[in-house]
Design a protein around this motif. Structure first.
Motif, short mmCIF file in Angstrom:
data_model
loop_
_atom_site.label_atom_id
_atom_site.label_comp_id
_atom_site.label_asym_id
_atom_site.label_seq_id
_atom_site.Cartn_x
_atom_site.Cartn_y
_atom_site.Cartn_z
N ASN A 144 0.66 -1.15 0.05
CA ASN A 144 -0.02 0.18 0.19
C ASN A 144 0.69 1.27 -0.04
O ASN A 144 0.69 2.14 -0.49
CB ASN A 144 -1.08 -0.01 1.31
CG ASN A 144 -2.13 -0.85 0.99
OD1 ASN A 144 -2.40 -1.30 -0.23
ND2 ASN A 144 -2.53 -1.37 2.04
N MET A 145 2.05 1.09 0.60
CA MET A 145 2.72 2.27 0.76
C MET A 145 3.66 2.84 -0.66
O MET A 145 3.73 3.86 -0.87
CB MET A 145 3.82 2.16 1.70
CG MET A 145 3.59 2.23 3.07
SD MET A 145 4.77 1.90 4.41
CE MET A 145 6.01 3.15 4.16
N SER A 146 3.72 1.57 -1.34
CA SER A 146 4.32 1.90 -2.73
C SER A 146 3.30 2.57 -3.97
O SER A 146 3.63 2.99 -4.99
CB SER A 146 5.06 0.79 -3.23
OG SER A 146 4.15 -0.47 -3.62
N ASN A 147 1.94 2.37 -3.58
CA ASN A 147 0.77 2.61 -4.54
C ASN A 147 0.68 4.12 -4.26
O ASN A 147 0.46 4.60 -3.25
CB ASN A 147 -0.30 2.07 -4.38
CG ASN A 147 -0.13 0.29 -4.75
OD1 ASN A 147 0.78 -0.13 -5.65
ND2 ASN A 147 -0.95 -0.44 -4.29
N ARG A 148 0.51 4.85 -5.65
CA ARG A 148 0.13 6.38 -5.49
C ARG A 148 -1.23 6.14 -6.16
O ARG A 148 -1.77 5.49 -7.19
CB ARG A 148 0.99 7.02 -6.29
CG ARG A 148 2.23 7.01 -5.89
CD ARG A 148 3.31 7.84 -6.63
NE ARG A 148 4.55 7.84 -5.90
CZ ARG A 148 5.19 8.93 -6.00
NH1 ARG A 148 5.08 9.92 -6.84
NH2 ARG A 148 6.58 8.74 -5.21
N VAL A 149 -2.01 7.14 -5.43
CA VAL A 149 -3.55 7.55 -6.15
C VAL A 149 -3.53 8.52 -7.24
O VAL A 149 -2.76 9.32 -6.87
CB VAL A 149 -4.39 7.85 -4.86
CG1 VAL A 149 -5.90 8.27 -5.37
CG2 VAL A 149 -4.18 6.82 -3.62
N LYS A 150 -3.88 8.00 -8.38
CA LYS A 150 -3.99 9.16 -9.21
C LYS A 150 -5.35 9.66 -9.38
O LYS A 150 -6.42 9.01 -9.37
CB LYS A 150 -3.84 8.19 -10.75
CG LYS A 150 -2.47 8.14 -11.05
CD LYS A 150 -2.21 7.44 -12.12
CE LYS A 150 -2.08 8.68 -13.39
NZ LYS A 150 -1.85 8.17 -14.63
N ASP B 40 -7.64 6.66 -10.21
CA ASP B 40 -8.24 5.98 -9.04
C ASP B 40 -9.57 6.80 -8.78
O ASP B 40 -10.49 6.00 -8.26
CB ASP B 40 -7.45 6.12 -8.04
CG ASP B 40 -6.41 5.22 -8.24
OD1 ASP B 40 -6.29 3.86 -8.38
OD2 ASP B 40 -5.06 5.68 -8.32
#
Length: 128
Positions: free
Chosen positions: A10-16, A46
């Protein structure tokens, strides 16, 4: 052990986030553009945040006497009403969650009635 892997993922994912301006009832246009953007090099997103009037807003100005302007406004209003009906019937969908911040004239009457009915039902279910 599994929780640490999930946290790291979850920390490596970014929300677009896609920001758009006033939709003003052009819901089919928004749906089509979102579908195209989701498949484009810029996507996928997202969430889509719409700032400004989401549903159709009635406007008046000095050009109200111009027949062409009146006809254009009526066409936009009719299209918006059709789009709202499709949205309420769940026939019109968006390929990404849409959040709208509406500073317009309020919600369409049909939508406000549905919200009021849900509130009444929820209030009736609450036992204190």
């Amino acid at each position: 052990h599994n929780n640490s892997i999930l946290l790291a993922a979850n920390m490596s994912n970014r929300v677009k986030i896609l920001m758009v301006g006033p939709v003003n009832g052009q819901l089919s246009l928004l749906s089509n553009k979102l579908r195209t953007l989701q498949k484009s090099k810029a996507g996928p997103f997202d969430i889509c945040i719409c700032a400004g009037p989401f549903f159709h807003q009635t406007t008046t100005d000095n050009n109200d006497n111009d027949a062409v302007v009146k006809q254009e406004r009526q066409t936009i209003k009719d299209n918006a009403a059709g789009d709202e009906k499709l949205l309420f019937d769940k026939s019109l969908t968006f390929d990404v969650p849409v959040l709208f911040v509406d500073a317009g004239n309020g919600l369409p009457t049909d939508l406000q009635a549905k919200i009021d009915n849900v509130k009444k039902r929820d209030d009736a279910e609450i036992d204190l």
